[in-house]
Design a protein around this motif. Structure first.
Motif, PDB file in Angstrom:
ATOM      1  N   ALA A 194      -9.159   5.149   1.599  1.00 58.49           N
ATOM      2  CA  ALA A 194      -7.924   4.383   1.712  1.00 58.49           C
ATOM      3  C   ALA A 194      -7.285   4.195   0.338  1.00 58.49           C
ATOM      4  O   ALA A 194      -6.063   4.283   0.199  1.00 58.49           O
ATOM      5  CB  ALA A 194      -8.206   3.031   2.354  1.00 58.49           C
ATOM      6  N   GLN A 195      -8.090   3.941  -0.667  1.00 55.13           N
ATOM      7  CA  GLN A 195      -7.556   3.748  -2.015  1.00 55.13           C
ATOM      8  C   GLN A 195      -6.923   5.040  -2.529  1.00 55.13           C
ATOM      9  O   GLN A 195      -5.847   5.019  -3.114  1.00 55.13           O
ATOM     10  CB  GLN A 195      -8.655   3.298  -2.963  1.00 55.13           C
TER      11      GLN A 195
ATOM     12  N   ALA B  53      -5.691   7.427  -0.670  1.00 57.21           N
ATOM     13  CA  ALA B  53      -4.521   7.722   0.152  1.00 57.21           C
ATOM     14  C   ALA B  53      -3.322   6.882  -0.280  1.00 57.21           C
ATOM     15  O   ALA B  53      -2.177   7.305  -0.137  1.00 57.21           O
ATOM     16  CB  ALA B  53      -4.829   7.471   1.617  1.00 57.21           C
ATOM     17  N   ASP B  54      -3.574   5.697  -0.826  1.00 58.11           N
ATOM     18  CA  ASP B  54      -2.494   4.828  -1.277  1.00 58.11           C
ATOM     19  C   ASP B  54      -1.950   5.248  -2.636  1.00 58.11           C
ATOM     20  O   ASP B  54      -1.088   4.586  -3.185  1.00 58.11           O
ATOM     21  CB  ASP B  54      -2.978   3.371  -1.360  1.00 58.11           C
TER      22      ASP B  54
END
Length: 57
Positions: A41-42, A44-45
């Motif tokens: 998630a990190q 992807a952000d």
């Protein structure tokens, strides 16, 4: 005692310890999965990839 009786006795004696081991393994697998999701998630952000941190941070 028959062979089956001996096996059943051993299983009953080891059951509490075995369940603790299985719970520990399951906890580690879940924790690793959560960590992987957080890392993904990190990234992807648009954040930089998470640094691997060992014992000494």
């Amino acid at each position: 005692m028959t062979g089956i009786g001996v096996v059943v006795s051993l299983v009953l004696l080891c059951a509490p310890g075995l369940s603790r081991v299985l719970e520990s393994i399951a906890f580690r697998i879940r924790a690793a999965g959560r960590a992987e999701l957080l890392r993904a998630a990190q990234e992807a952000d648009g954040g930089r990839p998470a640094r691997k941190r060992g014992r000494h941070g």
